[in-house]
Design an enzyme around this catalytic site. Structure first.
Site, PDB file in Angstrom:
ATOM      1  N   GLY A 112       0.747  -1.049   0.022  1.00 55.56           N
ATOM      2  CA  GLY A 112       0.024   0.089  -0.043  1.00 55.56           C
ATOM      3  C   GLY A 112       0.895   1.124  -0.025  1.00 55.56           C
ATOM      4  O   GLY A 112       0.321   2.356   0.020  1.00 55.56           O
ATOM      5  N   ASP A 113       1.913   1.106   0.053  1.00 52.16           N
ATOM      6  CA  ASP A 113       2.841   2.424   0.049  1.00 52.16           C
ATOM      7  C   ASP A 113       4.369   2.050  -0.411  1.00 52.16           C
ATOM      8  O   ASP A 113       5.231   2.558   0.227  1.00 52.16           O
ATOM      9  CB  ASP A 113       2.978   3.094   1.574  1.00 52.16           C
ATOM     10  CG  ASP A 113       3.318   4.648   1.628  1.00 52.16           C
ATOM     11  OD1 ASP A 113       3.232   5.098   0.443  1.00 52.16           O
ATOM     12  OD2 ASP A 113       3.730   4.938   2.594  1.00 52.16           O
TER      13      ASP A 113
END
Length: 276
Positions: A112-113
């Site tokens: 997610g990042d």
């Protein structure tokens, strides 16, 4: 954001790093990181060896002594990471750990990042993926809709930003931006579309050769700190473009990305057409 409280070397010679949150919201992110990392094991993941909870304050202990982040060494004007082969190996190892997260870990796990600031390097530039504060475990599906969106906007896939649609292809998109950033050596602009459009303009002319680019007065975009024959890097520009296709269904899986890194002939299957 977390602060690094210090690096220690234990009596057995093991190097560890201790981190703690700067504000209360990060406590939840760190607990999420603990809940995910304790179930994972891969040579390119930071290894969580312990944690401490004192009231509402969380401290995490990692078995790794961070020398720098990829973000730092790419954008440092005095960077010694000038060897393209080293940058290539860093990207390949991160692609492999994403295969693990998406296909082999208890999950799949969406990081997610994915970004250069979350890739930590040791003194010989061996990479490990860090910061699982916004990671998610999802059911196997093309899209899981989420109420809140987390991550870094400049690297965020459009379907996540606009429709809150979370899938493994979100990490693929972020990885594509990372590839382009690593090649070009300039910071990802706040408006992510500027980077992708600029790269598409360059890539449109790749098959005509770099000489034609010069004739068109398009400057060579490759990071001048990289010691590499520009013609040999065209494949990786194409990989970055395939991963950042605006349609997630057209992006490769991370397993296919690894294949592209190892076999250039497989890249053409995924190279997107320039959007009008």
């Amino acid at each position: 954001m977390c602060i690094q409280l210090g690096k220690l070397r234990l009596q057995n010679g093991q190097d560890i790093t201790i981190v703690s949150p700067l504000h209360m919201l990060m406590d939840k992110a760190l607990m999420n990181e603990v809940s995910i990392l304790v179930k994972l094991k891969h040579k390119n993941l930071v290894e969580l060896v312990g944690y401490s909870i004192q009231g509402e304050i969380v401290h995490l202990v990692y078995h790794f002594a961070t020398h720098a982040t990829l973000n730092r060494v790419i954008h440092d004007p005095l960077s010694i990471l000038s060897d393209w082969n080293k940058r290539y190996k860093i990207l390949l190892e991160i692609a492999r750990v994403l295969v693990y997260l998406h296909m082999q870990a208890p999950g799949p796990i969406i990081h997610g990042d994915i970004k250069s600031g979350n890739i930590v390097l040791d003194e010989i530039f061996y990479p490990k993926l860090s910061n699982f504060g916004v990671a998610s475990k999802i059911e196997e599906s093309d899209c899981t809709y989420v109420d809140q969106v987390y991550g870094t906007g400049r690297y965020m896939a459009p379907e996540l930003r606009n429709k809150h649609c979370l899938s493994t292809k979100v990490d693929v998109y972020s990885f594509g931006v990372l590839v382009l950033e690593t090649i070009f050596g300039y910071k990802v602009p706040a408006n992510n579309k500027q980077l992708i459009e600029y790269v598409s303009t360059v890539t449109r002319y790749i098959d005509m050769g770099w000489k034609y680019l010069t004739q068109e007065r398009i400057s060579n975009p490759i990071d001048p700190k990289i010691d590499v024959d520009t013609s040999s890097i065209e494949t990786f520009i194409k990989i970055g473009l395939s991963c950042t296709d605006s349609d997630p269904l057209h992006r490769p899986t991370k397993e296919e990305v690894v294949d592209m890194f190892l076999d250039e002939s497989s890249v053409l299957r995924f190279l997107p057409k320039k959007e009008e």
